[in-house]
Motif scaffolding. Structure first.
Motif, PDB file in Angstrom:
ATOM      1  N   SER A  20       0.725  -1.244   0.001  1.00  0.00           N
ATOM      2  CA  SER A  20       0.022   0.013  -0.096  1.00  0.00           C
ATOM      3  C   SER A  20       0.748   1.372   0.086  1.00  0.00           C
ATOM      4  O   SER A  20       0.551   2.346  -0.745  1.00  0.00           O
ATOM      5  CB  SER A  20      -0.993   0.033   1.140  1.00  0.00           C
ATOM      6  N   GLN A  79       2.402   1.654  -3.408  1.00  0.00           N
ATOM      7  CA  GLN A  79       1.117   2.172  -4.237  1.00  0.00           C
ATOM      8  C   GLN A  79       1.227   3.714  -4.126  1.00  0.00           C
ATOM      9  O   GLN A  79       0.985   4.689  -4.915  1.00  0.00           O
ATOM     10  CB  GLN A  79      -0.323   1.647  -3.908  1.00  0.00           C
ATOM     11  N   ALA A  95      -4.972   5.849  -2.511  1.00  0.00           N
ATOM     12  CA  ALA A  95      -3.719   5.214  -1.974  1.00  0.00           C
ATOM     13  C   ALA A  95      -3.224   5.502  -0.529  1.00  0.00           C
ATOM     14  O   ALA A  95      -2.857   4.496   0.206  1.00  0.00           O
ATOM     15  CB  ALA A  95      -2.767   5.101  -3.105  1.00  0.00           C
TER      16      ALA A  95
END
Lengths: 140, 136
Positions: A10, A13, A134
Motif C-alpha cells: 500500500s 502504491q 492510496a
C-alpha cells in the motif's frame, strides 16, 4: 497472504501515485510559467498566434502572464507536499476548471487555452483522487 | 503558542484577509463592469474580455492567499509566497509599467495596494519568525 493486503504494498502504491501526481503538476506548472513568460514578453505575437484579435492587448496580456506565473509560485506548497497541503491543490484544480470553462465559453481563439486548462484540471483531479485513495489505504 | 506570537499571527491573518477583500473590490467590477472601473481610474478602454479575464486571474490569485489565514503553521510557505513574489512583484510590475513603459498612471493604484499589503504582511511574518527564534 495477497501482496495487495500488505502495508508495504500500500505504501509503495501511495508513493507511486504521489510521484505521478507531482510529475503531472510539475509539467503543468512549467507550462504555465512558459505561457506566462510568453504573454509577458511577446503579448501581441501570442494574441496573433491564437487569433485573439485585439488592437492593443499588450498591457492586459502581460497582466495575465504575470498572474499565471504568480499562481504557479503559490502552488509550490502543493507541489512539494501534496498530501499535507491539501488546500492549494484543491483550489488549484478548481481554478483550472473555472479558467478553462471561461475560456471555452469565450470561444474563438480561447478554445485552445480552455482545452489546455480543462485537460490539466481533469488530469490533476483524477491524479489527486487516486493519490488520496492510496494514501488512505496506508493507514489501516 | 505564546501570547505575543498569537497576537502577530492574528494581525497577519487580518491583514491578509483585508488584502483579499480589497482585491475582490477590484475583481468584481473588473469582471462585471469593466468599462466603469477603467473609466474610474482613467485607464484607456480595452476589449472587455481581456479585462474580465485579468479580473478572474486576480480573483483566483487572491483565493490562494486564504490557506495562510486558516493555518499559518501548515501553510507558512503560502504566507511567504504571497509576499514574495506575489504582492512584491505585482507592485514592481505595475510600477515599471507606469514609470518605465509609459502606461497610464491609473495602474499606480495596484502598486499602492500590492506594496501596502506586502509590507504589512511581511512585517507581521518577520515578527512571528523573530518570536519563534527567541523561543517565546
Amino acid at each position: 497472504m495477497n501482496d495487495a493486503l500488505t502495508l508495504s504494498w500500500s505504501q509503495a502504491q501511495a508513493a507511486g501515485r504521489e510521484r505521478t501526481y507531482r510529475r503531472t503538476l510539475a509539467v503543468n506548472l512549467g507550462l504555465n510559467v512558459i505561457l506566462g513568460l510568453v504573454l509577458l514578453v511577446a503579448p501581441v505575437w501570442f494574441a496573433g498566434l491564437l487569433g485573439l484579435g485585439a488592437a492593443e492587448p499588450a498591457a492586459w496580456f502581460r497582466l495575465w502572464g504575470v498572474a499565471l506565473i504568480f499562481l504557479a509560485a503559490l502552488y509550490a506548497a502543493g507541489l512539494m507536499l501534496p498530501t499535507e497541503t491539501r488546500v492549494p491543490n484543491l483550489v488549484g484544480i478548481g481554478e483550472r476548471t473555472v479558467t478553462g470553462i471561461v475560456c471555452l465559453v469565450a470561444g474563438g481563439g480561447f478554445l485552445l487555452l480552455g482545452l489546455y486548462f480543462v485537460l490539466f484540471a481533469l488530469l490533476l483531479l483524477v491524479g489527486y483522487y487516486r493519490l488520496f485513495q492510496a494514501e488512505l489505504a496506508t493507514r489501516p | 503558542m505564546s501570547e505575543a506570537r498569537a497576537v502577530w499571527v492574528k494581525r497577519h491573518t487580518w491583514i491578509v484577509r483585508l488584502g483579499i477583500v480589497v482585491n475582490f473590490a477590484f475583481v468584481i467590477p473588473l469582471m462585471l463592469f469593466p468599462e466603469w472601473i477603467l473609466a474610474l481610474f482613467k485607464l484607456p478602454p480595452e476589449a472587455s474580455l481581456w479585462v474580465r479575464f485579468a479580473g478572474l486571474l486576480l480573483g483566483l490569485l487572491s483565493i490562494f492567499y486564504v490557506p495562510a489565514t486558516v493555518d499559518i503553521d501548515r501553510y507558512r510557505i503560502v504566507a511567504w509566497l504571497a509576499v514574495f513574489p506575489s504582492r512584491t512583484a505585482g507592485a514592481l510590475f505595475f510600477g515599471a509599467a507606469v514609470l518605465l513603459h509609459g502606461h497610464p498612471p491609473g495602474f499606480l493604484v495596484a502598486v499602492l495596494v500590492d506594496a501596502s499589503f506586502a509590507l504589512a504582511s511581511l512585517y507581521c511574518l518577520l515578527q512571528i519568525v523573530r518570536i519563534e527564534r527567541n523561543g517565546a
